[in-house]
Design a protein around this motif. Structure first.
Motif, PDB file in Angstrom:
ATOM      1  N   VAL A   1       0.858  -1.186   0.000  1.00 26.75           N
ATOM      2  CA  VAL A   1       0.000   0.000   0.000  1.00 26.75           C
ATOM      3  C   VAL A   1       0.894   1.235   0.000  1.00 26.75           C
ATOM      4  CG1 VAL A   1      -1.847   1.239   1.175  1.00 26.75           C
ATOM      5  CG2 VAL A   1      -1.745  -1.249   1.318  1.00 26.75           C
ATOM      6  N   THR A   2       0.736   2.126  -0.984  1.00 24.85           N
ATOM      7  CA  THR A   2       1.593   3.312  -1.088  1.00 24.85           C
ATOM      8  C   THR A   2       0.775   4.537  -1.489  1.00 24.85           C
ATOM      9  OG1 THR A   2       2.088   2.784  -3.405  1.00 24.85           O
ATOM     10  CG2 THR A   2       3.625   1.968  -1.739  1.00 24.85           C
ATOM     11  N   TRP A   3       1.357   5.717  -1.225  1.00 26.11           N
ATOM     12  CA  TRP A   3       0.833   6.984  -1.714  1.00 26.11           C
ATOM     13  C   TRP A   3       1.640   7.423  -2.932  1.00 26.11           C
ATOM     14  CZ3 TRP A   3      -3.648   8.466  -0.231  1.00 26.11           C
ATOM     15  CH2 TRP A   3      -4.065   8.448   1.106  1.00 26.11           C
ATOM     16  N   THR A   4       0.984   8.042  -3.896  1.00 25.22           N
ATOM     17  CA  THR A   4       1.652   8.825  -4.933  1.00 25.22           C
ATOM     18  C   THR A   4       1.064  10.225  -4.878  1.00 25.22           C
ATOM     19  OG1 THR A   4       1.994   6.917  -6.362  1.00 25.22           O
ATOM     20  CG2 THR A   4       2.122   9.078  -7.385  1.00 25.22           C
ATOM     21  N   LEU A   5       1.916  11.220  -4.546  1.00 25.59           N
ATOM     22  CA  LEU A   5       1.461  12.589  -4.347  1.00 25.59           C
ATOM     23  C   LEU A   5       2.270  13.509  -5.253  1.00 25.59           C
ATOM     24  CD1 LEU A   5       1.580  12.203  -0.515  1.00 25.59           C
ATOM     25  CD2 LEU A   5      -0.536  12.549  -1.763  1.00 25.59           C
TER      26      LEU A   5
END
Length: 658
Positions: A240-244
């Motif tokens: 599970v990751t963020w891309t911002l």
């Protein structure tokens, strides 16, 4: 005659609003009464006033007796100060005695308390649970195709989008290295919001890890430059990751947590995007519980600890995406049961259910702060519960003190909606009237006229400029308009196709600048075709239907129902709402008119598209028609250049003279 008309108005209002025998008009009673009520307390914790805030109510055997409610929860209602609230039942399981309900509370004072009464115990009640009315955005994907009012879609390399049984599936069905399925919302949403999706991952290929799923928010102007994306992949979505991204700054988080959701299992994933302590932040929620390991606000770089802010601050649109992973055998799909957007503050209000201890002495909410639920913007619709709106048109362009004082008379008569003639060159003269109306829970719509004081029609710059003036006024005034009312000329798809096209172009152009800002109401003449309504429905928030023409005013209830049946069906199918207009003559028999209204109300009481009946005095209709028609057509019957409804105009005129 004056007393007769006022009595006629009061009797009509009783017919439209007297829905239960409890003294409190709860909607869709089905002829029964509510036998039980419990008081909940809402405590505000953020130190800020909250408006139209959506709250989750969790019921179980410790705080609710499920045996006293309908097995499906269809009799649940919520009120504040006797004003009914919108609600949506996410889950209701009488067997396990558990329920999840969302309510929309109009106002919660900073650090204060609001009382909400929960009503139940009416076996005859009909369900009014409405996600569309409760949230800032809602879609449960009912139907056989994607709603073009809510979403845009894109696929590549064999990707597919399937809808059926209330589920949308973003499918990657083939062995293809670049396949994907994607939907993005047509509307954008501001910060301090949460995007919640009930979803599951299904693998159909030979690789157990299945497709990669993404959920997030994108910049409407440049999807690749501003985004907040929550990405899950691998078996059981263990990565599970963020891309911002904001402008040219990019941040992609490491694997911070494990979703741990087994294949083919439903769960809710929520992305909160908000501002706190002068920093923009994002958080992630699994089944309503915040995973703090996924919290992100800013990145510290370099020795001087420069703050690099990757979080966008402009309005963003919703985004759902499914694609194959590193090999071409990771086929499958993302299934979505529903998606919604709600308001969010990190210090959310506390809901104290009956029997629970409140940690602070509550302060009653001032009645002036409460508003009766009104039809709102396109993505938050009105439930059938709000049947009984009474509307009046005021043609005095600049209400004086006498007109303002008449608001008390209008309120006492049951009027809750005013369509006010608005001269855009002197729009500020209306502010005091609107402010007084709002203080009395009366909604005011700008009825825009052209420079000749005629009704605007067709697509022209003056119409657009008038709408823009209203919006500009709303951003600066102490009391803005609640909506804009636009008339439509009579059009027939065969004989007057150009007129139909002009109507559609006008509404489309206006909707482009009003969407998300103000309600857009369209008046529909009696001769309007069903297919023409279909063409304008995506750009209209509320319809007002005329049921008569000048040569035939004494229609029966059955004739009225038949005259609008196809139009109401089209409006109902589009998920929209309508007022139905009844024309009466000054010499009409009160008993006959009351019987007519009662028949209409009984016929439409269970129709989710029906909001109420409005009255139009035939004598005033004729005068206004002659005054507003083009010179060469004066005195000729027809509705080409007239607003469809003048609800209770004669009665209002007499009230203003008193």
């Amino acid at each position: 005659m004056q007393r007769k008309i006022i009595l006629f108005l009061l009797i009509s209002i009783i017919l439209l609003t007297g829905m239960t025998g409890t003294g409190l008009a709860l909607s869709n009673a089905g002829g029964g009464d509510w036998n039980y009520s419990e008081e909940m307390t809402i405590k505000e914790n953020s130190g800020k006033d909250l408006g139209n805030y959506q709250l989750q109510v969790l019921l179980d055997s410790s705080n609710f007796d499920f045996s006293k409610a309908n097995p499906d929860g269809s009799d649940i209602r919520f009120t504040v100060n006797d004003n009914q609230l919108y609600h949506w039942i996410e889950e209701w399981d009488a067997g396990s005695e558990s329920a999840i309900i969302w309510i929309k509370v109009p106002f919660i004072p900073a650090n204060g308390m609001t009382y909400v009464t929960m009503h139940y115990g009416n076996p005859s009640a009909i369900d009014i649970s409405s996600g569309v009315s409760t949230f800032d955005f809602f879609d449960d994907f009912v139907g056989m195709r994607l709603s073009i009012a809510n979403w845009r879609s894109d696929t590549n390399g064999g990707g597919e989008i399937d809808i059926g049984n209330g589920i949308i599936s973003l499918v990657n069905p083939k062995k293809h290295p670049t396949d994907f399925s994607e939907i993005t919302s047509t509307d954008a949403f501001g910060i301090n919001s949460m995007f919640v999706v009930k979803r599951m991952k299904v693998t159909t290929g030979t690789e157990l890890m299945g497709p990669v799923l993404e959920q997030g928010l994108l910049d409407p102007q440049d999807e690749s430059e501003n985004m907040i994306v929550h990405r899950t992949e691998l078996t059981n979505e263990s990565k599970v990751t963020w891309t911002l991204i904001r402008d040219d700054d990019k941040f992609k988080s490491r694997d911070l947590t494990d979703l741990g959701i087994a294949e083919g299992t439903w769960y809710t994933s929520g992305i909160a995007w908000y501002q706190e302590d002068n920093f923009k932040k994002v958080s992630w929620f699994k089944n309503g519980v915040r995973d703090t390991r996924m919290d992100y606000s800013y990145d510290i770089e370099n020795e001087d600890e420069t703050i690099i802010d990757h979080i966008p601050d402009n309005e963003l649109k919703l985004y759902l995406y499914s694609t194959t992973a590193s090999t071409i055998n990771n086929m499958g799909y993302m299934a979505v049961d529903h998606a919604f957007v709600r308001k969010y503050t990190p210090q959310e209000p506390t809901v104290f259910l009956p029997g629970e201890t409140v940690t602070q002495e509550p302060e009653p909410l001032p009645e002036s702060e409460m508003q009766v639920p009104q039809p709102i913007l396109k993505d938050i619709n009105m439930p059938a519960s709000e049947v009984g709106k009474q509307a009046i048109f005021i043609f005095e362009p600049y209400p004086d003190n006498r007109s303002i004082s008449a608001i008390n008379d209008l309120k006492a008569s049951g009027i809750n909606t005013v369509f006010l003639r608005t001269d855009i060159n002197n729009i500020w003269n209306s502010e005091r009237f609107i402010k007084s109306a709002h203080e009395n829970n009366i909604t005011v719509y700008a009825m825009i006229l052209d420079e000749k004081k005629d009704f605007v029609d067709g697509i022209d710059e003056s119409s657009i400029e008038a709408v823009e003036e209203v919006l500009d006024y709303n951003t600066k005034s102490l009391a803005g308009f609640d909506g804009i009312y636009i008339s439509l000329k009579t059009c027939d798809p065969v004989e007057l196709e150009q007129v139909c096209q002009e109507n559609a172009q006008l509404l489309e152009a206006i909707h482009e600048i009003t969407a998300g800002k103000i309600l857009l109401v369209a008046g529909i003449p009696a001769g309007y075709d069903r297919s023409s309504i279909e063409s304008i429905a995506p750009n209209v928030d509320l319809f007002v239907l005329m049921t008569h023409d000048m040569d035939e005013i004494e229609l029966t209830a059955e004739e009225i129902e038949d005259s609008v049946a196809s139009k109401m069906g089209e409006i109902r199918g589009a998920g929209e709402y309508a007022l139905i207009t009844v024309v009466v003559s000054e010499g009409s028999d009160d008993a006959e008119v009351n019987e007519l209204l009662n028949s209409l109300y009984a016929y439409y009481s269970d129709d989710p598209a029906f909001l109420g009946v409005s009255l139009l005095m035939h004598e005033d209709l004729q005068e206004v028609l002659e005054a507003s028609a083009p010179a060469e057509e004066k005195g000729i019957p027809g509705f080409e250049a007239i607003f469809v409804i003048f609800g209770l105009l004669s009665i209002a005129s007499r009230l203003r003279k008193q």
